[in-house]
Scaffold this motif. Structure first.
Motif, PDB file in Angstrom:
ATOM      1  N   GLN A   1       0.850  -1.191   0.000  1.00 31.61           N
ATOM      2  CA  GLN A   1       0.000   0.000   0.000  1.00 31.61           C
ATOM      3  C   GLN A   1       0.885   1.240   0.000  1.00 31.61           C
ATOM      4  O   GLN A   1       1.749   1.384   0.871  1.00 31.61           O
ATOM      5  CB  GLN A   1      -0.915   0.001   1.220  1.00 31.61           C
ATOM      6  CG  GLN A   1      -1.845  -1.199   1.307  1.00 31.61           C
ATOM      7  CD  GLN A   1      -2.486  -1.322   2.673  1.00 31.61           C
ATOM      8  OE1 GLN A   1      -1.890  -0.941   3.692  1.00 31.61           O
ATOM      9  NE2 GLN A   1      -3.697  -1.863   2.725  1.00 31.61           N
ATOM     10  N   ILE A   2       0.669   2.128  -0.964  1.00 30.67           N
ATOM     11  CA  ILE A   2       1.506   3.320  -1.118  1.00 30.67           C
ATOM     12  C   ILE A   2       0.598   4.546  -1.048  1.00 30.67           C
ATOM     13  O   ILE A   2      -0.340   4.688  -1.840  1.00 30.67           O
ATOM     14  CB  ILE A   2       2.276   3.271  -2.450  1.00 30.67           C
ATOM     15  CG1 ILE A   2       3.160   2.011  -2.492  1.00 30.67           C
ATOM     16  CG2 ILE A   2       3.112   4.527  -2.632  1.00 30.67           C
ATOM     17  CD1 ILE A   2       3.778   1.741  -3.841  1.00 30.67           C
ATOM     18  N   GLY A   3       0.882   5.438  -0.075  1.00 25.65           N
ATOM     19  CA  GLY A   3       0.001   6.572   0.170  1.00 25.65           C
ATOM     20  C   GLY A   3      -0.152   7.517  -1.002  1.00 25.65           C
ATOM     21  O   GLY A   3      -1.248   8.007  -1.273  1.00 25.65           O
ATOM     22  N   THR A   4       0.950   7.780  -1.725  1.00 19.11           N
ATOM     23  CA  THR A   4       0.853   8.718  -2.855  1.00 19.11           C
ATOM     24  C   THR A   4       1.390   8.064  -4.126  1.00 19.11           C
ATOM     25  O   THR A   4       0.651   7.374  -4.809  1.00 19.11           O
ATOM     26  CB  THR A   4       1.608  10.025  -2.542  1.00 19.11           C
ATOM     27  OG1 THR A   4       2.976   9.725  -2.190  1.00 19.11           O
ATOM     28  CG2 THR A   4       0.944  10.785  -1.405  1.00 19.11           C
ATOM     29  N   THR A   5       2.684   8.274  -4.466  1.00 26.04           N
ATOM     30  CA  THR A   5       3.198   7.851  -5.767  1.00 26.04           C
ATOM     31  C   THR A   5       4.160   6.666  -5.674  1.00 26.04           C
ATOM     32  O   THR A   5       4.818   6.457  -4.652  1.00 26.04           O
ATOM     33  CB  THR A   5       3.933   9.009  -6.462  1.00 26.04           C
ATOM     34  OG1 THR A   5       5.037   9.410  -5.641  1.00 26.04           O
ATOM     35  CG2 THR A   5       3.001  10.174  -6.702  1.00 26.04           C
ATOM     36  N   LEU A   6       4.263   5.933  -6.795  1.00 24.64           N
ATOM     37  CA  LEU A   6       5.262   4.878  -6.980  1.00 24.64           C
ATOM     38  C   LEU A   6       6.116   5.265  -8.179  1.00 24.64           C
ATOM     39  O   LEU A   6       5.585   5.518  -9.264  1.00 24.64           O
ATOM     40  CB  LEU A   6       4.599   3.530  -7.234  1.00 24.64           C
ATOM     41  CG  LEU A   6       5.541   2.399  -7.706  1.00 24.64           C
ATOM     42  CD1 LEU A   6       6.562   2.049  -6.619  1.00 24.64           C
ATOM     43  CD2 LEU A   6       4.738   1.165  -8.120  1.00 24.64           C
ATOM     44  N   ILE A   7       7.448   5.297  -7.988  1.00 26.40           N
ATOM     45  CA  ILE A   7       8.365   5.639  -9.073  1.00 26.40           C
ATOM     46  C   ILE A   7       9.503   4.622  -9.086  1.00 26.40           C
ATOM     47  O   ILE A   7      10.135   4.366  -8.053  1.00 26.40           O
ATOM     48  CB  ILE A   7       8.947   7.055  -8.906  1.00 26.40           C
ATOM     49  CG1 ILE A   7       7.818   8.097  -8.913  1.00 26.40           C
ATOM     50  CG2 ILE A   7       9.964   7.360  -9.997  1.00 26.40           C
ATOM     51  CD1 ILE A   7       8.293   9.510  -8.625  1.00 26.40           C
ATOM     52  N   THR A   8       9.750   4.018 -10.256  1.00 30.89           N
ATOM     53  CA  THR A   8      10.894   3.118 -10.399  1.00 30.89           C
ATOM     54  C   THR A   8      11.913   3.749 -11.334  1.00 30.89           C
ATOM     55  O   THR A   8      11.571   4.542 -12.207  1.00 30.89           O
ATOM     56  CB  THR A   8      10.467   1.751 -10.966  1.00 30.89           C
ATOM     57  OG1 THR A   8      10.121   1.886 -12.343  1.00 30.89           O
ATOM     58  CG2 THR A   8       9.283   1.188 -10.197  1.00 30.89           C
ATOM     59  N   THR A   9      13.178   3.395 -11.162  1.00 27.83           N
ATOM     60  CA  THR A   9      14.240   3.933 -12.002  1.00 27.83           C
ATOM     61  C   THR A   9      14.533   2.979 -13.155  1.00 27.83           C
ATOM     62  O   THR A   9      14.044   1.840 -13.193  1.00 27.83           O
ATOM     63  CB  THR A   9      15.527   4.147 -11.194  1.00 27.83           C
ATOM     64  OG1 THR A   9      16.061   2.860 -10.845  1.00 27.83           O
ATOM     65  CG2 THR A   9      15.252   4.950  -9.928  1.00 27.83           C
TER      66      THR A   9
END
Length: 499
Positions: free
Chosen positions: A157-165
């Protein structure tokens, strides 16, 4: 090349569809379901779905309540699925997804599983529910360890954003399954250029996959857009179908005109199979009365042989799959063997030089093994009427369509020392109901088919030989080889699974 809708005369198939019935329960496959009808989508947006570049999506692509899907056909390609723009299917999928999104957001996460401020890259997670209070990033290898539980579920569960490189990737160990990995994202997710990702992204707003990203999972956006750019996305519910069986019926003669079935096992693990030689139970008017079966290695050496199936392995055969593989006649033959990856040949002949209609079969008994059948072929004597050669094969233990080439070889067999070859073979592909799907006389006749056949690297050596390249969903099929103008002779029917 002709596409027709005639049916195969029922007189051609006694004994062959007997084999298909055996596989009806044997090849059953079930998949995990958690998102309702949204499970059927690889990509599902709310406002729009936009693609740039040659993306390949395995699974359906949909949008609802918006209606705009752009960038497909061309340059994007959809296989094993369809486009659904604000239709009833997409609308229901979006409603099911909305319910699932709320359910995943409401799952309880223990305090020890709060990962706030930590990079997912480099972590190894065991089954459970994990929490990020705000944003999450992944800049390395994220590993999911199912601890040998195939039903293990992972929820992040992620409150705002998910970013992968661009350097990030996901690894699965000890039975972890992409279908059971969920990223419930509060707002938007962005997968970096060239990254490799596994898992289902349930985004509250939008999802962007930057150029070159590969994903095994689903991209589901609740209120915003899904934006693609030269990506490969494969729905985890779509598993490649496997070649499970070949059943070839032919008139078994003597010498070079016996029936010879070959198959190839690839992979890293042994493969358990059963090979059968049937005659009396086929129902043919002039059936082979006493089949004898031999199994040979790639170098031609004899591995084992069987005359009557009860002679050596009766108990094992009767106990296998509740006895569905036990021949119904005591004079018929069967061999169970566990074979290392290699090439093998099964030879079916009549005892004491007898002749008649026979059925040579091979079944994959270990669908979970890290090895598969990639080629099956049978050589036999093609006559006319009920004595043409009929090769049956089954795709199963998977959900996706598979690309294959089917060949009927005759003249080029002479270069291998085979006499009395079929001078001009013709090939017809039928579905399980007997309807004709495709047919071919000479493989170069149709320009588009000729190009696909040549590109496969398996073009026949002789222009009079036949071939078909096509994509087939899981199911049972028959390939019928006949001689043009009622010609007769030795021919080879082959099925190759293409990359």
């Amino acid at each position: 090349m002709n596409n027709r809708t005639k049916s195969l005369p029922l007189g051609l198939v006694p004994g062959l569809f007997l084999a298909f019935g055996v596989l009806a329960t044997f090849a059953a496959h079930a998949g995990a379901q958690s998102l309702g009808s949204a499970e059927n989508f690889a990509v599902l947006g709310a406002s729009t779905v936009t693609n740039t570049g040659a993306s390949v999506i395995s699974g359906s692509v949909g949008v609802s309540p918006g209606s705009a899907i752009t960038g497909f056909f061309p340059p994007g390609i959809i296989i094993n699925g369809a486009l659904h723009a604000a239709d009833a299917t997409a609308t229901q999928a979006h409603a099911d997804f909305a319910t699932a999104y709320t359910d995943f957001a409401g799952l309880a996460s223990p305090p020890a599983n709060n990962l706030s401020g930590l990079d997912l890259g480099g972590m190894t997670l065991t089954p459970g529910v994990y929490r990020y209070n705000t944003s999450a990033t992944s800049g390395g290898i994220l590993t999911f360890d199912a601890q040998n539980n195939p039903k293990a579920r992972f929820v992040i569960q992620i409150g705002t954003t998910l970013i992968t490189t661009s350097s990030s990737s996901v690894a699965l160990i000890n039975g972890a399954d992409a279908r059971n990995i969920y990223f419930q994202v509060g707002t938007s997710a962005t997968l970096g250029s060239g990254s490799s990702f596994i898992g289902n992204i349930l985004a509250g707003a939008s999802i962007t996959t930057v150029s070159g990203t590969n994903l095994t999972g689903q991209l589901l956006a609740l209120t915003g857009a899904v934006t693609l750019d030269t990506n490969h996305v494969t729905s985890p519910g779509l598993t490649p179908a496997q070649l499970l069986n070949i059943s070839t019926r032919a008139n078994v003669q003597t010498g070079d005109n016996v029936t010879i079935a070959g198959f190839i096992v690839t992979g890293n693990a042994p493969k358990k199979v059963i090979v059968r030689g049937l005659g009396p139970s086929t129902g043919l008017t002039q059936a082979l009365t006493d089949p004898v079966l031999e199994l040979h290695a790639m170098n031609g050496s004899l591995i084992t042989s069987n005359d009557n199936w009860k002679d050596t392995q009766q108990t094992e055969i009767q106990n296998l799959q509740n006895g569905i593989f036990a021949p119904s006649n005591d004079l018929e033959s069967a061999i169970i063997a566990t074979l290392a990856p290699s090439e093998y040949t099964a030879i079916l002949r009549g005892k004491n030089g007898t002749t008649g209609g026979g059925l040579a079969e091979m079944y994959d008994l270990d669908l979970t093994s890290d090895s598969q059948l990639v080629n099956i072929s049978t050589r036999g004597f093609v006559q006319t009427g009920n004595d043409v050669m009929i090769g049956g094969f089954i795709f199963g233990n998977g959900t996706t369509s598979e690309r294959v080439i089917i060949r009927a070889i005759g003249p080029s067999l002479a270069s291998y020392g085979v006499a009395n070859v079929l001078a001009d073979p013709m090939l017809t592909l039928h579905d399980s109901n007997g309807a004709i799907l495709l047919s071919d006389d000479n493989w170069q006749d149709d320009p588009s088919q000729a190009s696909a056949i040549a590109s496969s690297g398996k073009a026949p050596q002789n222009s009079l030989e036949s071939a078909i390249v096509t994509t087939l969903p899981p199911g049972a099929y028959t390939a019928v080889v006949t001689g043009k103008n009622r010609g007769m002779g030795v021919a080879l029917v082959e099925v190759y699974r293409l990359p």
